[in-house]
Design a protein around this motif. Sequence first.
Motif, mmCIF file in Angstrom:
data_model
loop_
_atom_site.group_PDB
_atom_site.id
_atom_site.type_symbol
_atom_site.label_atom_id
_atom_site.label_comp_id
_atom_site.label_asym_id
_atom_site.label_seq_id
_atom_site.Cartn_x
_atom_site.Cartn_y
_atom_site.Cartn_z
ATOM 1 N N ILE A 1 -9.653 -1.147 5.665
ATOM 2 C CA ILE A 1 -9.603 -1.409 7.101
ATOM 3 C C ILE A 1 -10.910 -0.961 7.723
ATOM 4 C CG2 ILE A 1 -8.422 -0.877 9.262
ATOM 5 C CD1 ILE A 1 -5.902 -0.395 7.560
ATOM 6 N N ARG A 2 -11.622 -1.906 8.299
ATOM 7 C CA ARG A 2 -12.909 -1.587 8.905
ATOM 8 C C ARG A 2 -12.831 -1.570 10.422
ATOM 9 N NH1 ARG A 2 -13.515 -4.719 4.401
ATOM 10 N NH2 ARG A 2 -14.796 -3.833 2.745
ATOM 11 N N THR B 1 -11.264 0.319 -1.000
ATOM 12 C CA THR B 1 -10.368 1.261 -0.338
ATOM 13 C C THR B 1 -10.914 2.679 -0.389
ATOM 14 O OG1 THR B 1 -8.485 -0.129 -0.980
ATOM 15 C CG2 THR B 1 -7.999 2.081 -0.192
ATOM 16 N N GLY B 2 -11.537 3.039 -1.521
ATOM 17 C CA GLY B 2 -12.068 4.385 -1.658
ATOM 18 C C GLY B 2 -13.156 4.723 -0.658
ATOM 19 N N THR B 3 -13.830 3.706 -0.136
ATOM 20 C CA THR B 3 -14.886 3.955 0.843
ATOM 21 C C THR B 3 -14.318 4.411 2.182
ATOM 22 O OG1 THR B 3 -14.931 1.649 1.643
ATOM 23 C CG2 THR B 3 -16.322 2.190 -0.255
ATOM 24 N N MET B 4 -13.008 4.228 2.388
ATOM 25 C CA MET B 4 -12.364 4.670 3.634
ATOM 26 C C MET B 4 -12.117 6.168 3.649
ATOM 27 S SD MET B 4 -9.363 1.787 4.022
ATOM 28 C CE MET B 4 -8.583 2.770 5.319
ATOM 29 N N GLY B 5 -12.164 6.808 2.461
ATOM 30 C CA GLY B 5 -11.675 8.175 2.378
ATOM 31 C C GLY B 5 -10.155 8.169 2.361
ATOM 32 N N PHE B 6 -9.566 9.341 2.430
ATOM 33 C CA PHE B 6 -8.115 9.477 2.362
ATOM 34 C C PHE B 6 -7.607 10.137 3.632
ATOM 35 C CE2 PHE B 6 -4.485 12.290 1.321
ATOM 36 C CZ PHE B 6 -3.539 11.318 1.039
ATOM 37 N N THR B 7 -6.550 9.541 4.220
ATOM 38 C CA THR B 7 -5.952 10.102 5.435
ATOM 39 C C THR B 7 -4.599 10.733 5.151
ATOM 40 O OG1 THR B 7 -7.091 8.456 6.795
ATOM 41 C CG2 THR B 7 -5.224 9.601 7.800
ATOM 42 N N SER C 1 0.837 -1.190 0.000
ATOM 43 C CA SER C 1 0.000 0.000 0.000
ATOM 44 C C SER C 1 0.877 1.247 0.000
ATOM 45 C CB SER C 1 -0.917 0.010 1.230
ATOM 46 O OG SER C 1 -1.828 -1.060 1.194
ATOM 47 N N THR C 2 0.344 2.326 -0.581
ATOM 48 C CA THR C 2 1.089 3.578 -0.668
ATOM 49 C C THR C 2 0.363 4.749 -0.018
ATOM 50 O OG1 THR C 2 0.113 3.994 -2.848
ATOM 51 C CG2 THR C 2 2.270 2.912 -2.788
ATOM 52 N N GLN C 3 -0.908 4.548 0.341
ATOM 53 C CA GLN C 3 -1.690 5.582 1.006
ATOM 54 C C GLN C 3 -2.567 4.931 2.074
ATOM 55 O OE1 GLN C 3 -3.691 7.195 -2.586
ATOM 56 N NE2 GLN C 3 -2.591 9.107 -2.193
ATOM 57 N N VAL C 4 -2.879 5.688 3.103
ATOM 58 C CA VAL C 4 -3.901 5.262 4.062
ATOM 59 C C VAL C 4 -5.233 5.704 3.484
ATOM 60 C CG1 VAL C 4 -4.745 5.393 6.434
ATOM 61 C CG2 VAL C 4 -2.282 5.548 5.974
ATOM 62 N N GLY C 5 -6.005 4.737 2.975
ATOM 63 C CA GLY C 5 -7.207 5.073 2.221
ATOM 64 C C GLY C 5 -6.860 5.496 0.809
ATOM 65 N N CYS C 6 -7.817 6.136 0.133
ATOM 66 C CA CYS C 6 -7.589 6.599 -1.235
ATOM 67 C C CYS C 6 -8.609 7.680 -1.559
ATOM 68 C CB CYS C 6 -7.725 5.440 -2.229
ATOM 69 S SG CYS C 6 -7.387 5.911 -3.952
ATOM 70 N N GLY D 1 -1.691 -2.098 -3.679
ATOM 71 C CA GLY D 1 -2.490 -2.180 -2.466
ATOM 72 C C GLY D 1 -3.357 -0.945 -2.282
ATOM 73 N N MET D 2 -3.526 -0.539 -1.057
ATOM 74 C CA MET D 2 -4.368 0.615 -0.767
ATOM 75 C C MET D 2 -3.733 1.897 -1.310
ATOM 76 S SD MET D 2 -5.284 -0.492 3.164
ATOM 77 C CE MET D 2 -6.022 1.097 3.551
ATOM 78 N N GLY D 3 -4.572 2.698 -2.009
ATOM 79 C CA GLY D 3 -4.098 3.981 -2.507
ATOM 80 C C GLY D 3 -3.695 3.959 -3.967
ATOM 81 N N GLU D 4 -3.526 5.148 -4.529
ATOM 82 C CA GLU D 4 -3.062 5.344 -5.901
ATOM 83 C C GLU D 4 -1.580 5.715 -5.855
ATOM 84 O OE1 GLU D 4 -1.804 5.913 -9.322
ATOM 85 O OE2 GLU D 4 -3.923 5.338 -9.392
ATOM 86 N N PRO D 5 -0.696 4.806 -6.281
ATOM 87 C CA PRO D 5 0.748 5.060 -6.160
ATOM 88 C C PRO D 5 1.219 6.352 -6.825
ATOM 89 C CG PRO D 5 0.351 2.758 -6.675
ATOM 90 C CD PRO D 5 -0.980 3.455 -6.799
#
Length: 361
Positions: free
Chosen positions: A351-352, A128-134, A114-119, A169-173
Motif C-alpha cells: 500500500i503506497r 510488501t517488505g518495503t512497507m515495514g511491519f505495523t 493478507s495476514t499482516q499489515v506490512g511484513c 497476501g501481505m505478511g508472513e502467515p
Amino acid sequence: MPVLENIKSLSRKELQNLMHDYGEPPFRAGQIHRCLYSDRCTDFQSMTTLSTSLRSRLSEEFVLPACSIEQRQNDRTGGEGGEATRKYLVQLHDGLAVETVLIPSPGRWTVCVSTQVGCPLQCAFCATGTMGFTRNLNAAEIVEQVLLVNDELAENSGKRQVTNVVFMGMGEPLLNLDQVIEAIDTLTCEQYRFHLSRHKITVSTVGLIPAIAKLADSGRNVKLALSLHSADQGKRETMIPSAADNRLPELAGALDYYGRITGTPVTLVYMLLEDINDSRDDALQLARFARRFLCKINLIDYNAIVNIKFKSTGNQRRDTFIQTLLDKGLQVTVRRSQGSSISAACGQLAIRNRPSSNQNA
C-alpha cells in the motif's frame, strides 16, 4: 469514558471464557460466533438468538466493527477464461488497510488474503517488505476479507462464490499462526452459511521451521506452500534473510514432517530470476532438495516491482530449467502470472497511497 473492546478480537475459547464470567451457559459462545461469522450481524441487537439482557450487556462492553472494501481494481489484461483478476483495498477494524486479491481460473475463484499489515521479513523480491511491519491481523479481519470478496461475487453473478483461499497476501502467515488457525476454523465450519473444505485452503510461508511443525501438529491438514526460490543456502539467504535461521537441511526435515503428518504434498514455489537462480546447476540443486520429501514444484515468473531490480528468466533458460527437473522425475507446474498490471501478482502487494474515496478501475 472507557474504550470498548472489539468483540471480534476474541477467539472461540475467549468467548467461552467470557460467557463463563457472565454466568451464561457455554453454548452462548457458539451462538455469538455464529452471529458474527455466519449470520454476519452488524449490531448486537440483531443477535436475536441471545437474550435481551445478554445483548444489552455486550453492547455496553464491546464494539462490533467490520472490514470494508475501500478500493477496487481490475486487471485489464484479464485472467484465465477471460475473467479479470481483481485487487481490493480492505479497511480493517482500526482503519488500517491491507490488499486482497481475487484470482479467477476455470471453475475456481481463489481469494488471496493478507495476514499482516506490512511484513517484517524484508525478502528481496517482495514489495510488501518495503512497507515495514505495523501489526498482525486478527482472525476476524482475515475471515472478513474472504466474506467481502464472496459478497462481491454473489452480487455480480448471483451464483458464483469463492472456492479456494490462499494465505499468500501481505505478511508472513506463520508469524501470525494462532490467528491464521482461528481463521481457518471459521472458514471451514460446516454449519456456517459460507464454508470451505480444508483441502481448498493453502498457507504460504518462506519457511519458519518451528511454525511449520506447529501447523502440522494442529490437525488442520491444509495445504502448505513454501517460497523456496533457491536450493542453495547462500543464494537463499540473500533473497530471504530469515533463511539464515531456517537452514535448508532442517527445513527439508520440517517439510517432510508436514507431508507425513498431513498426508499432503508440499508445494515448492520457485520464482525464476535471470542469472540468479535459473541455471541448470540451480535446477539440479532444486531436484536434490525436492527428492527429500513428498512435494510438487510450482515455477513462477518474477513480477516487476518498483525499486527492486530483478529480471524474469527468458524462455530458453526456463525451458532448460523445467526439462532438467522433469528428467529427474519431479512433478512441475508453471503458474501464469495474473494481476501484474494492477500490482496484484506475487510479491507486488504494497500500500503506497490510499485513496480518499472508493475508485473502480
